[in-house]
Every structure is written in structure tokens, then in C-alpha cells.
Design an enzyme around this catalytic site. Structure first.
Site, short mmCIF file in Angstrom:
data_model
loop_
_atom_site.label_atom_id
_atom_site.label_comp_id
_atom_site.label_asym_id
_atom_site.label_seq_id
_atom_site.Cartn_x
_atom_site.Cartn_y
_atom_site.Cartn_z
N THR A 1 0.57 -1.08 -0.28
CA THR A 1 0.38 0.10 0.19
C THR A 1 1.00 0.73 -0.21
O THR A 1 1.50 1.32 1.54
CB THR A 1 -1.01 0.37 1.39
N GLY B 1 -0.92 -1.80 6.22
CA GLY B 1 -0.83 -2.46 7.94
C GLY B 1 -2.74 -2.82 7.93
O GLY B 1 -3.56 -2.21 6.93
N ARG C 1 -14.77 -4.70 1.67
CA ARG C 1 -14.34 -4.31 2.91
C ARG C 1 -13.78 -3.14 2.18
O ARG C 1 -13.01 -3.55 1.12
CB ARG C 1 -13.25 -5.61 3.12
N VAL C 2 -13.27 -1.85 3.22
CA VAL C 2 -12.34 -0.83 2.99
C VAL C 2 -11.67 -0.44 4.00
O VAL C 2 -12.42 -1.07 5.31
CB VAL C 2 -14.20 0.79 2.62
N GLY C 3 -10.46 -0.92 4.00
CA GLY C 3 -9.92 0.09 4.96
C GLY C 3 -9.65 1.05 5.27
O GLY C 3 -10.11 1.85 5.41
N ASP C 4 -7.72 1.34 5.79
CA ASP C 4 -8.05 2.44 6.57
C ASP C 4 -7.62 3.63 5.12
O ASP C 4 -7.59 4.44 5.64
CB ASP C 4 -6.37 2.55 7.29
#
Ligand code: ASP
Length: 338
Positions: free
Chosen positions: A199, A251, A227-230
Site C-alpha cells: 500500500t 498495515g 471491505r474498505v480499509g484505512d
């Protein structure tokens, strides 16, 4: 009485003194700028692209977009359309961008678009919104001239997905380093030699002392569809405060979101902490919440302050970051907690 000539002579002497005093008062003497810092060793090429703009006194915002686009162009496991798919076999991309005025834009779960970072910038500049997701984000991209790509998986991604399907174990893969790998910058690879993350988060300060940042990713490999991350969340994967500094993360996104990670890092810098200490305190916040779980995952924060000082901290060994300024062009190993 002081005549005009004397006044001009006097101000020629005192003006620089006043300016120097002001800068000392701001604590900004010795500022390193322009400068760009990026997550991972892949940040070296990203920084080189950003530097083309920064070194010509260009704007940090343009530099971070160009840097993110560089890696989106590559076949890479975790960024851009070459990234690993979700568990339904679809590559969905997340990205955000933020400038020195706290303008920001993001896209999440966007499919078949090569440069999500540029779509994020368009969201920022052309809409009253901050985040567009999924089909809506794609529609907006197409309406704004972005090409709809084929959506076919890259060869690497096809192989990795076929391998994953053998067990279909729902355990999204994240930056748990292969500690057996040799060399300081090798740990972000699976044992078979393929990278398991990358990332890209980068923050930059330009020659006008303005800060900006961008993040781009395909998120966790084999994640749940949707799903969505940071990474596209302002305050989690990226935060910029032009008075203080900027931070980004890589991460396990869920852990970063839980503590509003990069916003927290910037707030710690506001309290006077160095970028490294600010990142460390944010990492400690994650570990404190669930120390046992923290051992099984990785989060790394990377921060830059208004003096051009940078620092990083991670939960575990293996997080590295790349720095480019007039003084240096290199990869650093982050300190870690566990
Ligand atoms: N932070 C990203 C996410 O949670 C993944 C990564 O950094 O590799 O989607």
C-alpha cells in the site's frame, strides 16, 4: 530626525533580522524542503516521480498524485489494477488525497480504473463530497474521462487467487513479514518471493512549505467484497494539517481506523512530539487495546512535520520507508514495538 535614505538603510539591516527572529520564533529554522516520504521500498521510485515536480518548485499536491500514479502503473500485488483481488476474484481499489487547505477526496472499492488517486483528486476538486464508493465512484470516473479497463486479473494475481481458492480460508493477508527472509529490506515478501503488501502512502512538503499526501491500494488480498480499509479514510490512512505535519499508514486497516491513526499521529506532533515519537504513541495505542492480537498483525505509521523532519514506527519488524530530499535519497528501516 530620520530621513528616507537612513530609514531604507536601517530597514535593509533590520528586515532580515526580523525575518530570522520570526522563523526562530516559529521554530522552523533549518527546515528541510522540499521533501517527500513514502511507505515501503517501492517508495523510492514513487519519490523519484514526486521529486520531478518538487525539485522544480512544484506543488506538493501535484507531486503526491504523480508519485501515487507511478505505482498504480505497475503490476504490483497491492496497488492498482495489477493488485490481488478480493475473495470474489475482483480487484477493488481504495485511494485518497489531501492538500494544504484540508481539501480532500477519496474513492473506495472502485473497479476497473487505473488511477484511483486521480479520481480521488477529481472528487476533491469537482464535487462537494469527500468519498465516493463502488459503482458510484466508477460512474463518476467515467463521466470525468477515465477509461474503463478490462478488469482482468494480472498473471500474478491470477496465480495467487488460484492458490488461495484451494483453501478459500477467510484470513485476509496483511503485512506479516517473513522474518526468515534475508536482508533488511526483504521482509515484505512471501516465502515464494512475491510481495504481500505495498500500500503506497506518501506525504510531501514543497518549497512553499505546503504539505499534501496521497494513498493508493488494492487493500487486503482476498478481503470480503465491499471491505474498505484505512487507506481511503481521511484521518486513518492519511491526514494532513498544514500547520503541523502529515502522516500516512500501512498495515491492517481496521486497527488504524479504530484509533483514527494518522489524525492521532498529527495531534501528537501538535503536542510537540517528534514524528517518530508521534508514530510510536499511535502504535502503542493499537497494541494496548489488544496486545495478543497485535502480535498477529502489522501496522506502520510514517510522519513528516513542518521542519521537514520525518519518522516512522511499526508494531513489528519489517516496515520500511523511503525518503527523498535535497540531502538524501534512501530507504530507512522503521523502529518497532514488538
Ligand atoms: N492498509 C491497507 C488496508 O487495510 C493494506 C496495506 O497497507 O497493505 O487495506
Amino acid at each position: 530626525m530620520i530621513n528616507r535614505r537612513k530609514f531604507l538603510q536601517l530597514s535593509a539591516i533590520t528586515a532580515p533580522l526580523i525575518a530570522a527572529k520570526k522563523s526562530l520564533a516559529n521554530g522552523l529554522e533549518g527546515t528541510i524542503k522540499p521533501i517527500v516520504v513514502s511507505t515501503w521500498d517501492s517508495g523510492m521510485a514513487v519519490n523519484a516521480e514526486a521529486w520531478k515536480i518538487l525539485s522544480k518548485k512544484g506543488r506538493a499536491l501535484d507531486a503526491v498524485e504523480a508519485g501515487a500514479m507511478q505505482i498504480e502503473n505497475l503490476i504490483n500485488c497491492c496497488v492498482g489494477l495489477g493488485g490481488y483481488p478480493d475473495r470474489d476474484g475482483i480487484v477493488t481499489l481504495d485511494s485518497c488525497i489531501m492538500d494544504e487547505h484540508a481539501n480532500c477526496g477519496a474513492v473506495a472499492g472502485i473497479e476497473r480504473i487505473k488511477h484511483p488517486v486521480s479520481v480521488a483528486r477529481k472528487v476533491m476538486e469537482k464535487t462537494p463530497h469527500v468519498i465516493l464508493v463502488g459503482a458510484g465512484a466508477q460512474q463518476f470516473a467515467v463521466e470525468n474521462g477515465f477509461t474503463l479497463e478490462s478488469g482482468e486479473l494480472s498473471e500474478d494475481a491470477k496465480k495467487a487467487y488460484a492458490e488461495w481458492l484451494k483453501t478459500s480460508e477467510y484470513k485476509p493477508v496483511i503485512n506479516i513479514e517473513n522474518k526468515k527472509t534475508n536482508g533488511p529490506f526483504a521482509p515484505n515478501f512471501f516465502q515464494d518471493g512475491t510481495a504481500n503488501h505495498d500500500t503506497m502512502g506518501l506525504v510531501a512538503m514543497d518549497s512553499m512549505s505546503n504539505l499534501s499526501g496521497a494513498v493508493t491500494t488494492s487493500g487486503m488480498a482476498f478481503k470480503l467484497h465491499g471491505r474498505v480499509g484505512d487507506s481511503p479514510i481521511i484521518g486513518a490512512g492519511l491526514f494532513v494539517d498544514n500547520e503541523i505535519g502529515a502522516a500516512t499508514s500501512s498495515g491492517t486497516g481496521e486497527e488504524v481506523i479504530r484509533i483514527c491513526g494518522t489524525h492521532l499521529v498529527v495531534e501528537f506532533m501538535r503536542q510537540g512530539l517528534s514524528p517518530e515519537m508521534a508514530c510510536k504513541k499511535a502504535v502503542q495505542r493499537i497494541v494496548k487495546r489488544d496486545p495478543a492480537k497485535a502480535k498477529t498483525l502489522q501496522v506502520g505509521f510514517l510522519a513528516l512535520n513542518k521542519k521537514g523532519q520525518y519518522g516512522a514506527y511499526a508494531i513489528q519488524k519489517g516496515f520500511v520507508f523511503s525518503v527523498k530530499s535535497g540531502n538524501e535519497n534512501k530507504i530507512h528501516e522503521s523502529k518497532f514495538l514488538i
